[in-house]
Design an enzyme around this catalytic site. Sequence first.
Site, short mmCIF file in Angstrom:
data_model
loop_
_atom_site.label_atom_id
_atom_site.label_comp_id
_atom_site.label_asym_id
_atom_site.label_seq_id
_atom_site.Cartn_x
_atom_site.Cartn_y
_atom_site.Cartn_z
N HIS A 1 0.86 -1.29 0.14
CA HIS A 1 -0.03 0.45 0.10
C HIS A 1 0.85 0.87 -0.19
O HIS A 1 1.89 1.14 0.09
CB HIS A 1 -1.25 -0.38 1.62
N ASP B 1 3.19 -4.93 7.82
CA ASP B 1 2.44 -4.39 8.02
C ASP B 1 1.16 -4.35 8.33
O ASP B 1 0.92 -5.65 6.95
CB ASP B 1 1.69 -3.44 6.23
N GLN C 1 -4.01 -5.28 6.96
CA GLN C 1 -5.24 -6.28 6.51
C GLN C 1 -5.33 -8.24 7.21
O GLN C 1 -5.34 -8.50 6.54
CB GLN C 1 -4.87 -6.41 4.78
N LYS D 1 -10.48 -0.67 10.41
CA LYS D 1 -10.69 -2.51 9.76
C LYS D 1 -11.04 -3.27 10.41
O LYS D 1 -11.15 -4.71 9.87
CB LYS D 1 -9.08 -2.25 9.01
N CYS E 1 -4.94 2.29 -3.33
CA CYS E 1 -3.44 2.86 -3.07
C CYS E 1 -2.59 2.07 -2.97
O CYS E 1 -1.63 1.50 -2.20
CB CYS E 1 -3.78 2.87 -1.85
N1 PMP Z 1 -1.82 -1.38 4.80
C1 PMP Z 1 -2.60 -1.52 3.91
C2 PMP Z 1 -2.62 -2.84 3.40
C3 PMP Z 1 -3.81 -0.82 4.34
O1 PMP Z 1 -4.72 -1.70 3.48
C4 PMP Z 1 -4.18 0.17 4.08
C5 PMP Z 1 -5.95 0.47 3.70
N2 PMP Z 1 -6.56 0.46 2.71
C6 PMP Z 1 -3.44 0.71 4.83
C7 PMP Z 1 -1.78 0.33 4.76
C8 PMP Z 1 -3.42 2.49 5.05
O2 PMP Z 1 -4.26 1.98 6.21
P1 PMP Z 1 -5.65 3.69 6.98
O3 PMP Z 1 -5.55 4.40 6.21
O4 PMP Z 1 -6.38 2.88 8.35
O5 PMP Z 1 -4.14 4.54 7.08
#
Ligand code: PMP
Length: 409
Positions: free
Chosen positions: A121, A198, A201, A224, A364
């Site tokens: 991401h 990270d 997910q 999430k 993203c």
């Molecule tokens: N890393 C991953 C793998 C994600 O899926 C996401 C959110 N889609 C993020 C980072 C960023 O999360 P947040 O917008 O809650 O900061």
Amino acid sequence: MVSDLLTVDYKKDFPLLAATDVAYLDNSATSQRPTCVIEAERDFYLKHNANPLRGLYQLAMEATDAYENARIAVQKFINAKSEQEIIFTRNTTESLNLVAYSYALSVLQPGDEIVTTIMEHHSNMLPWRMAAAKTGAVVKYIDCDAEGYISDAALAEAITAKTKIVAMAQVGNVLGRLNPVEKAIELAHAVGAVVVVDAAQSAPHMPVDVQKLDADFVAFSGHKMFGPMGIGVLYGKKKLLNKMPPYCYGGEMITWVSRDTQEYAPLPHKFEAGTVNAAGAVGLHAAIDYMNSIGFEVMEAREAALTKLCFEGMQKLEGINIIGSQKWEEHKGIITFTIDGVHPHDIAAIMDADGVNIRAGNHCAQPLLDHLHCGATARASLAFYNTEADVQKFLTCLGSIRERMGYGR
Ligand code: PMP
């Protein structure tokens, strides 16, 4: 038997879902929240609201206790050794930035390498690029294959004596595949590098045990995992966090301040400057209690059953291309796809008209989509509270889209 597993109605716990027959399949973007989480936040503001960590009166102490109890709940949830290793942030993005600004900027030297993967991401990519640009370090990407697989050989080739940081998603938000973080951690530690996981997910869908993993830093978001927006977590090993400089400066992150000097607060408060999101932390605590009351065993089994149903249904339809692995078992509730000749935004708009919420765009993760040569895509992402009816609704709509867009007439 799929149906037996899916008979329990969890949607009744989620007021937004209970009030609609929309199939909400955008859980990777954000989950819905159960009543107990909404009530916990409300209860904090109704009965215990004061600025935590500073007041000396009863109400402020209640607020402090509620906030610090949430930290202990997170500590237990991820099996951290100490609650001092749990830093509350706004979200995964802020947690990763904290490590990049505080840890990476203080250790990296010109020529050092940060190893990450092409499937990250943007939140687990841009902070490392910033750190590299400021220090003269280099960001190196490990490519996955078309199935989203990262081999041990690719990890071994990328992680070398020059590596100082490895940053990797445990589960990618586009391909939904479980990545070999254990192997990355083993290889990184052998060359003295730290690993940032990270878990945005993964934490909502599977147990994340930081001691078992031996991860150095782990980041995830409350929103999430059925908790509130605006509360996130950074786990860090105490010995690393203790050495790191603060990332944000101001009130509550000091023990004393004189005209020219200051002493920073011990962990975890050194990294929590300013008034904290206590209601968010309390909501996250309620979300963790709620998840524990169901158990990952049930949640994972339901998600797997729904993923199988959805995946196999999609495979039967004409003109649908599933991105990444072609085995449903290698998708942790996330199925990204395209339809021949139909723009993903049209897919999402038609789905919306039929009462199905999915995501369309680049998720993203533009470098990954470039790497896979697929541009924008659509994504359905499941949570344990989804039902067979949600999946059927999605499949029925999916099966009608090409014709509705004028193909095959
Ligand atoms: N890393 C991953 C793998 C994600 O899926 C996401 C959110 N889609 C993020 C980072 C960023 O999360 P947040 O917008 O809650 O900061």
